[in-house]
Design a protein around this motif. Structure first.
Motif, PDB file in Angstrom:
ATOM      1  N   ILE A   1      -0.244  12.517   5.132  1.00 42.24           N
ATOM      2  CA  ILE A   1      -0.590  12.576   3.699  1.00 42.24           C
ATOM      3  C   ILE A   1       0.364  11.911   2.758  1.00 42.24           C
ATOM      4  O   ILE A   1       0.178  11.266   1.918  1.00 42.24           O
ATOM      5  N   GLU A   2       1.762  12.539   2.968  1.00 43.79           N
ATOM      6  CA  GLU A   2       2.791  11.903   2.045  1.00 43.79           C
ATOM      7  C   GLU A   2       2.920  10.334   1.940  1.00 43.79           C
ATOM      8  O   GLU A   2       3.042   9.848   0.914  1.00 43.79           O
ATOM      9  N   PRO A   3       3.068   9.891   3.382  1.00 43.11           N
ATOM     10  CA  PRO A   3       3.326   8.394   3.120  1.00 43.11           C
ATOM     11  C   PRO A   3       2.096   7.556   2.629  1.00 43.11           C
ATOM     12  O   PRO A   3       1.928   6.411   1.998  1.00 43.11           O
ATOM     13  N   CYS A   4       0.721   7.961   2.948  1.00 40.00           N
ATOM     14  CA  CYS A   4      -0.375   7.464   2.409  1.00 40.00           C
ATOM     15  C   CYS A   4      -0.397   7.707   0.895  1.00 40.00           C
ATOM     16  O   CYS A   4      -0.643   6.655   0.185  1.00 40.00           O
ATOM     17  N   ASN A   5      -0.053   8.841   0.255  1.00 41.68           N
ATOM     18  CA  ASN A   5      -0.128   8.930  -1.143  1.00 41.68           C
ATOM     19  C   ASN A   5       0.795   7.904  -1.726  1.00 41.68           C
ATOM     20  O   ASN A   5       0.760   7.527  -3.010  1.00 41.68           O
ATOM     21  N   ARG A   6       1.931   7.776  -1.194  1.00 43.88           N
ATOM     22  CA  ARG A   6       3.075   6.856  -1.582  1.00 43.88           C
ATOM     23  C   ARG A   6       2.692   5.621  -1.729  1.00 43.88           C
ATOM     24  O   ARG A   6       3.063   4.703  -2.822  1.00 43.88           O
ATOM     25  N   VAL A   7       2.047   5.254  -0.698  1.00 44.70           N
ATOM     26  CA  VAL A   7       1.783   3.493  -0.598  1.00 44.70           C
ATOM     27  C   VAL A   7       0.467   3.284  -1.566  1.00 44.70           C
ATOM     28  O   VAL A   7       0.545   2.381  -2.306  1.00 44.70           O
ATOM     29  N   PHE A   8      -0.337   4.366  -1.721  1.00 39.50           N
ATOM     30  CA  PHE A   8      -1.841   4.149  -2.466  1.00 39.50           C
ATOM     31  C   PHE A   8      -1.332   4.207  -3.996  1.00 39.50           C
ATOM     32  O   PHE A   8      -2.261   4.052  -4.853  1.00 39.50           O
ATOM     33  N   ALA A   9      -0.253   4.813  -4.183  1.00 35.92           N
ATOM     34  CA  ALA A   9      -0.130   5.132  -5.780  1.00 35.92           C
ATOM     35  C   ALA A   9       0.879   3.995  -6.253  1.00 35.92           C
ATOM     36  O   ALA A   9       1.723   3.352  -5.682  1.00 35.92           O
ATOM     37  N   PRO A  10       0.625   3.825  -7.714  1.00 37.52           N
ATOM     38  CA  PRO A  10       1.543   2.773  -8.268  1.00 37.52           C
ATOM     39  C   PRO A  10       3.036   3.307  -8.238  1.00 37.52           C
ATOM     40  O   PRO A  10       3.255   4.495  -8.294  1.00 37.52           O
ATOM     41  N   SER A  11       3.754   2.266  -7.676  1.00 34.09           N
ATOM     42  CA  SER A  11       5.276   2.704  -7.850  1.00 34.09           C
ATOM     43  C   SER A  11       5.883   2.646  -9.490  1.00 34.09           C
ATOM     44  O   SER A  11       5.244   2.309 -10.203  1.00 34.09           O
ATOM     45  N   GLU A  12       7.141   3.263  -9.650  1.00 33.60           N
ATOM     46  CA  GLU A  12       7.773   2.970 -10.788  1.00 33.60           C
ATOM     47  C   GLU A  12       7.906   1.667 -11.182  1.00 33.60           C
ATOM     48  O   GLU A  12       7.570   1.429 -12.526  1.00 33.60           O
ATOM     49  N   GLU A  13       8.220   1.121 -10.353  1.00 31.95           N
ATOM     50  CA  GLU A  13       8.078  -0.338 -10.746  1.00 31.95           C
ATOM     51  C   GLU A  13       7.035  -1.173 -10.985  1.00 31.95           C
ATOM     52  O   GLU A  13       6.862  -1.932 -12.023  1.00 31.95           O
TER      53      GLU A  13
ATOM     54  N   GLY B   1       3.796   2.341  12.147  1.00 33.50           N
ATOM     55  CA  GLY B   1       2.403   1.622  12.347  1.00 33.50           C
ATOM     56  C   GLY B   1       1.390   2.273  11.234  1.00 33.50           C
ATOM     57  O   GLY B   1       0.704   1.282  10.822  1.00 33.50           O
ATOM     58  N   PHE B   2       1.537   3.497  11.117  1.00 38.77           N
ATOM     59  CA  PHE B   2       0.532   4.078   9.991  1.00 38.77           C
ATOM     60  C   PHE B   2       1.024   3.459   8.689  1.00 38.77           C
ATOM     61  O   PHE B   2      -0.041   3.056   7.914  1.00 38.77           O
ATOM     62  N   ALA B   3       2.036   3.643   8.311  1.00 39.27           N
ATOM     63  CA  ALA B   3       2.720   2.972   7.216  1.00 39.27           C
ATOM     64  C   ALA B   3       2.360   1.666   6.998  1.00 39.27           C
ATOM     65  O   ALA B   3       1.772   0.953   5.791  1.00 39.27           O
ATOM     66  N   ALA B   4       2.520   0.618   7.792  1.00 38.29           N
ATOM     67  CA  ALA B   4       1.914  -0.632   7.873  1.00 38.29           C
ATOM     68  C   ALA B   4       0.283  -0.679   7.451  1.00 38.29           C
ATOM     69  O   ALA B   4      -0.004  -1.628   6.685  1.00 38.29           O
ATOM     70  N   GLU B   5      -0.513  -0.092   8.088  1.00 38.33           N
ATOM     71  CA  GLU B   5      -1.827  -0.069   7.872  1.00 38.33           C
ATOM     72  C   GLU B   5      -2.050   0.626   6.664  1.00 38.33           C
ATOM     73  O   GLU B   5      -3.095   0.038   6.140  1.00 38.33           O
ATOM     74  N   CYS B   6      -1.667   1.452   6.160  1.00 37.22           N
ATOM     75  CA  CYS B   6      -1.798   2.003   4.688  1.00 37.22           C
ATOM     76  C   CYS B   6      -1.385   0.459   3.727  1.00 37.22           C
ATOM     77  O   CYS B   6      -2.212   0.480   2.963  1.00 37.22           O
ATOM     78  N   LEU B   7      -0.467   0.105   3.997  1.00 38.66           N
ATOM     79  CA  LEU B   7       0.012  -1.116   3.101  1.00 38.66           C
ATOM     80  C   LEU B   7      -1.199  -2.144   3.130  1.00 38.66           C
ATOM     81  O   LEU B   7      -1.417  -2.870   2.266  1.00 38.66           O
ATOM     82  N   GLN B   8      -1.631  -2.343   4.282  1.00 37.78           N
ATOM     83  CA  GLN B   8      -2.511  -3.697   4.602  1.00 37.78           C
ATOM     84  C   GLN B   8      -3.768  -2.852   4.082  1.00 37.78           C
ATOM     85  O   GLN B   8      -4.376  -3.800   3.322  1.00 37.78           O
ATOM     86  N   GLY B   9      -4.286  -1.611   3.947  1.00 41.21           N
ATOM     87  CA  GLY B   9      -5.331  -1.459   3.535  1.00 41.21           C
ATOM     88  C   GLY B   9      -5.389  -1.495   1.973  1.00 41.21           C
ATOM     89  O   GLY B   9      -6.429  -1.732   1.293  1.00 41.21           O
ATOM     90  N   LYS B  10      -4.114  -1.071   1.535  1.00 38.31           N
ATOM     91  CA  LYS B  10      -4.037  -1.209  -0.080  1.00 38.31           C
ATOM     92  C   LYS B  10      -4.144  -2.896  -0.479  1.00 38.31           C
ATOM     93  O   LYS B  10      -4.865  -3.090  -1.496  1.00 38.31           O
ATOM     94  N   GLN B  11      -3.630  -3.682   0.381  1.00 45.18           N
ATOM     95  CA  GLN B  11      -3.670  -5.040  -0.051  1.00 45.18           C
ATOM     96  C   GLN B  11      -4.898  -5.422   0.135  1.00 45.18           C
ATOM     97  O   GLN B  11      -5.330  -6.423  -0.398  1.00 45.18           O
TER      98      GLN B  11
END
Length: 284
Positions: free
Chosen positions: A220-232, A196-206
């Motif tokens: 912290i770690e999942p939030c950092n991952r979602v809000f940072a640009p991926s390698e792709e 649920g947290f990961a989904a809400e992070c993604l929603q916030g980024k979107q």
């Protein structure tokens, strides 16, 4: 560009927590004198937090102090202590007008120039005046959503997907972008609900938030991952810039990447992605 992907609240009355925060990979820390501190512990917490913020012991992280709201017995003393400590920012709860920002600005007149104001948007009035609040002072650099209090004031339920709050969230992002301010999403209350947290992070980024406020180090770690640009994301951004530059060399104003048209606005987005990725890399 300064990343604010993960912004962790730390209880100001807990000395062990303040010490542990020095080792956590959050982009920013909010040392809290408000909700996390019992009334009889607020004076001692104020001294502890001011000393921690002034210590320089948190490396490259932004360190902010959340003071108690205007109208409480502790607000004025909190602002005085914060001004002397000189943190990166003072987080002010329940800001609902430009006048409230001006009052805080006056109270921080003796603070170092680098000490910014972060205004918490937590009430219906604040949402309706969000652009006015954001534009009230050059010292105000960040808007922080207080979604728990906002839901309480709106008499809405907090449900997965946050449908009852989507209108206010969008209005606040719009105000932040119109005034050139950063904006942070509110907290996620269930620290055991990782999906649920990961989904809400993604929603916030979107939705356009720059990052999210957090209540537990495990977030912290999942939030950092979602809000940072991926390698792709980074690879695609470079391809967009390269394709557009090649098109301009050939006298064309647009390019195509993977079948998609690329013009100036896409190049601007690509450069922003690369700048964020570089800023994240500098934080380590």
């Amino acid at each position: 560009m300064r990343p604010r992907r993960s912004v962790l609240y730390m209880p100001g009355a807990n000395e062990r927590a303040l010490e542990k925060a020095k080792t956590l990979p959050a982009d920013a820390l909010i040392l809290d004198l408000e909700d996390a501190v019992a009334p009889d512990a607020k004076p001692s917490a104020r001294d502890r937090v001011a000393a921690a913020a002034a210590s320089g012991g948190y490396g490259d992280r932004e360190v902010a102090i959340r003071v108690n709201a205007a109208g409480t017995p502790w607000h004025a003393d909190d602002l005085r202590a914060a001004a002397q400590a000189g943190p990166a920012a003072v987080v002010v709860p329940k800001v609902d007008s430009a006048a409230a920002v001006h009052a805080v600005e006056s109270a921080l007149a003796g603070a170092p120039d680098h000490t910014a104001i972060w205004a918490m948007i937590e009430t219906p009035a604040a949402v309706l005046r969000c652009a006015e609040i954001a534009a009230a002072s050059e010292r105000l650099t960040v808007l922080v959503l207080g979604t728990n209090d906002l839901a309480k004031e709106l008499l809405v339920e907090q449900v997965p997907g946050r449908a009852p709050l989507l209108g206010p969230l969008s209005m606040c992002v719009l105000a932040a972008r119109a005034t050139g301010r950063a904006i942070l999403d509110g907290v996620y209350n269930d620290v055991r609900d990782a999906p649920g947290f990961a989904a809400e992070c993604l929603q916030g980024k979107q939705f356009g938030f720059d990052g999210k406020t957090l209540i537990h180090p495990a977030q912290i770690e999942p939030c950092n991952r979602v809000f940072a640009p991926s390698e792709e994301d980074v690879t695609f951004a470079r391809r967009v810039i390269e394709a557009f530059e090649a098109a301009r060399t050939e006298g064309r104003g647009v390019a195509t990447v993977d079948g998609r048209m690329v013009e100036n606005l896409h190049v601007d987005n690509a450069r922003r992605v690369l700048a964020l990725a570089e800023a994240v890399a500098r934080l380590g």
